[in-house]
Design a protein around this motif. Structure first.
Motif, short mmCIF file in Angstrom:
data_model
loop_
_atom_site.label_atom_id
_atom_site.label_comp_id
_atom_site.label_asym_id
_atom_site.label_seq_id
_atom_site.Cartn_x
_atom_site.Cartn_y
_atom_site.Cartn_z
N GLY A 132 4.92 -2.29 -1.25
CA GLY A 132 4.36 -1.71 -0.03
C GLY A 132 4.84 -0.29 0.17
N GLY A 133 4.03 0.45 0.94
CA GLY A 133 4.40 1.83 1.27
C GLY A 133 5.72 1.88 2.01
N LYS A 134 5.96 0.84 2.79
CA LYS A 134 7.19 0.81 3.58
C LYS A 134 8.42 0.88 2.68
CE LYS A 134 7.36 -1.65 7.65
NZ LYS A 134 7.25 -2.91 8.38
N TRP B 285 4.21 6.44 13.33
CA TRP B 285 4.23 5.03 12.88
C TRP B 285 5.61 4.47 13.19
CZ3 TRP B 285 5.84 2.97 7.62
CH2 TRP B 285 5.60 1.59 7.55
N TYR C 97 9.09 4.78 10.92
CA TYR C 97 9.81 5.99 10.43
C TYR C 97 11.19 6.15 11.08
CZ TYR C 97 5.13 7.64 8.90
OH TYR C 97 3.89 7.77 8.34
N ASN D 153 1.90 12.49 8.42
CA ASN D 153 1.06 11.29 8.26
C ASN D 153 -0.35 11.58 8.73
OD1 ASN D 153 0.76 8.23 10.17
ND2 ASN D 153 0.15 8.58 8.07
N ASN E 54 -1.31 7.01 12.06
CA ASN E 54 -1.12 5.79 12.82
C ASN E 54 -0.10 6.14 13.89
OD1 ASN E 54 -0.50 3.30 13.82
ND2 ASN E 54 0.30 2.44 11.91
N ASP F 278 2.75 10.89 4.10
CA ASP F 278 2.30 9.49 4.12
C ASP F 278 0.78 9.49 4.21
OD1 ASP F 278 1.51 6.93 4.77
OD2 ASP F 278 3.20 6.54 6.11
N MET G 207 -1.29 7.01 3.56
CA MET G 207 -1.73 5.61 3.50
C MET G 207 -3.19 5.40 3.95
SD MET G 207 -0.89 2.65 2.66
CE MET G 207 0.84 2.49 2.39
N TYR G 208 -3.65 6.24 4.89
CA TYR G 208 -5.02 6.06 5.42
C TYR G 208 -6.01 7.07 4.82
CZ TYR G 208 -2.82 2.92 8.76
OH TYR G 208 -2.11 1.89 9.34
N MET H 192 3.05 9.96 -0.74
CA MET H 192 3.05 8.49 -0.70
C MET H 192 1.69 7.93 -0.35
SD MET H 192 4.59 6.12 2.06
CE MET H 192 3.04 5.34 2.29
N SER I 244 -2.78 -0.95 0.49
CA SER I 244 -2.85 -1.89 1.61
C SER I 244 -4.11 -1.73 2.46
CB SER I 244 -1.63 -1.71 2.52
OG SER I 244 -0.46 -2.06 1.84
N LYS I 245 -4.41 -0.50 2.87
CA LYS I 245 -5.44 -0.33 3.90
C LYS I 245 -6.83 -0.15 3.29
CE LYS I 245 -1.79 -0.04 6.62
NZ LYS I 245 -1.38 -0.76 7.78
N ARG J 86 1.24 -6.29 -1.11
CA ARG J 86 2.46 -5.49 -1.05
C ARG J 86 2.61 -4.52 -2.23
NH1 ARG J 86 2.55 -4.49 2.65
NH2 ARG J 86 4.69 -3.87 2.91
N ILE J 87 1.72 -3.56 -2.29
CA ILE J 87 1.87 -2.49 -3.29
C ILE J 87 1.73 -1.12 -2.61
CG2 ILE J 87 0.90 -1.37 -5.36
CD1 ILE J 87 2.27 -3.96 -6.12
C1 LIG Z 1 1.28 5.16 8.47
C2 LIG Z 1 1.68 3.98 7.65
N1 LIG Z 1 2.43 4.18 6.57
C3 LIG Z 1 2.83 3.16 5.80
C4 LIG Z 1 2.49 1.87 6.11
C5 LIG Z 1 3.03 0.77 5.24
O1 LIG Z 1 2.10 0.14 4.50
P1 LIG Z 1 2.45 -1.08 3.56
O2 LIG Z 1 1.78 -2.27 4.17
O3 LIG Z 1 1.88 -0.72 2.23
O4 LIG Z 1 3.93 -1.23 3.51
C6 LIG Z 1 1.73 1.60 7.25
C7 LIG Z 1 1.38 0.21 7.61
O5 LIG Z 1 1.03 -0.10 8.72
C8 LIG Z 1 1.30 2.68 8.04
O6 LIG Z 1 0.57 2.50 9.13
#
Ligand SMILES: Cc1ncc(COP(=O)(O)O)c(C=O)c1O
Length: 400
Positions: A99-101, A125, A128, A171, A175, A204, A206-207, A234, A238-239, A247-248
């Protein structure tokens, strides 16, 4: 003396996960609940990705892999960065985590010394600040004003940087606000960062794929190549690929940082799930057309939610550029009283009222460091959203 470590007292459980959990429990107890707290698409993982995972199991890809990613997945990620972002990363510059986390966790744990500052633009988010705190760092919040579409202004970034600044986290799309930075806006921030060579940038993305109205995605290492050497870009599946449970997450960045992150991961979770890695290769290299199909639905839902919320007295909702969240202001509801005689003093009271009175689960703005607002995820069915917005409007009308 507490049995628990001091570092635990620095953080709180993820408020978004807490809301989702509470909604699930109330539903299980028979309450009529519409959950708008979750940050995950309601769409299922596409079949082509699932099939790739099943094939990987059949091939026996069920063993440990390289700590920071299989060669096949790293190659797919390198192609993705080049194709979509114009960024070149070699195998040694790419890492894969659960996961990104975990990517963020590894990066901060590998670099943050006690007292180091991590600039977190707010609204942020939820994870952080707490990851920074767990690593011994100090989150430094910088407000992104609503009248700047919730985006960080270069002058505010400049003012927040000190000799102790280690990272700034960007980001986009964001989010919880859905705000997305244009290349020009990132350039403005890059001008500031170029003047402060000790500051690293965590982008980040992710979106990335969840953008509407023809807005083009931009990421800072692409916009300003002079920052490439101190940027960790990063992303994850996931999304956009509806793979939250797999979880990648992954990142591209300078080889020494990537190596340090792998060292940490080698002593925590080892590699991300081998099957999920095989599925992610299929996600990144396979057909991408479902992303546009999902976005069409997301955009319709966004427009529906924005328009319905703006009809609720006391709420004001701007139209976000991306992700699947809206972040309406509930300033007009603060100071009012519920039919049960409870005063609404802040956004937490407001979302508690929505849950108790109408069974709508949303997340208070204070969780994202910016009040009085609340976050609604529109990654749920259109009927559920229509129902939820009708309930929210009714709840707002009942306030006196
Ligand atoms: C802005 C942001 N970064 C990272 C993540 C983490 O994503 P992951 O589910 O891949 O850990 C999320 C998940 O909600 C997110 O909203």
């Amino acid at each position: 003396m507490s049995f628990l470590a001091e570092r635990l007292a620095r953080i709180k459980p993820s408020p978004t996960i807490a809301v989702t959990q509470k909604a699930r429990e109330l539903k299980a107890a028979g309450r009529d609940i519409v959950g708008l707290g979750a940050g995950e698409p309601d769409f299922d993982t596409p079949d082509s990705i699932k099939e790739a995972a099943i094939a990987a199991i059949r091939r026996g890809e069920t063993k440990y892999t390289n700590v920071d990613g299989t060669d096949a997945l790293k190659a797919a990620i390198a192609c993705k960065f080049k194709r979509e972002n114009g960024l070149r990363y070699s195998k040694e510059q790419i890492t894969v985590s659960s996961g990104g986390k975990q990517v963020i966790f590894n990066a901060l744990l590998a670099t943050v010394e006690p007292g180091d500052e991590v600039i977190v633009p707010a609204p942020y988010w939820v994870s952080y600040p707490d990851i920074a705190l767990l690593c011994g760092g100090k989150p430094v919040f910088v407000t992104c004003p609503q009248n700047n579409r919730f985006k960080l202004r270069p002058e505010d970034l400049e003012a927040a940087i000190t000799p102790k600044t280690k990272w700034v986290i960007l980001n986009s799309p964001n989010n919880p606000t859905g705000a997305a930075y244009t290349a020009a806006e990132l350039k403005g921030l890059a001008e500031v960062l170029l003047r402060h060579a000790h500051v690293w940038i965590l982008s980040d993305d992710m979106y990335e794929h969840l953008l509407y109205d023809g807005i083009e995605f931009a990421t800072i290492a692409q916009v300003e190549p002079r920052l490439y050497e101190r940027t960790l870009t990063m992303n994850g599946v996931s999304k956009a690929y509806c793979m939250t449970g797999w979880r990648i997450g992954y990142a591209g960045g300078p080889a020494p940082l990537i190596k340090a992150m792998a060292k940490i991961q080698s002593q925590s979770t080892t590699n991300a799930c081998s099957i999920s890695q095989a599925a992610s290769v299929a996600a990144l290299t396979g057909p991408q057309d479902f992303i546009a199909e999902h976005n069409k639905v997301f955009k319709e839902r966004r427009d529906l939610v924005v328009s319905m919320l703006n009809q609720a007295p006391g709420l004001a909702c701007s139209t976000p550029e991306g992700a699947f969240y809206v972040y309406p202001s509930c300033a007009g509801a603060i100071g009012k009283t519920t039919p049960q005689g409870k005063a609404i003093a802040n956004d937490e009271d407001f979302v508690t009222y929505l849950l108790e009175a109408e069974g709508v689960a949303a997340v208070q703005g204070s969780a994202f460091g910016h009040s009085p607002f609340f976050r609604i995820s529109y990654a749920t069915s259109t009927e559920a959203l229509r129902d939820a917005c009708t309930r929210i409007k009714r709840a707002c009308e009942a306030l006196t």
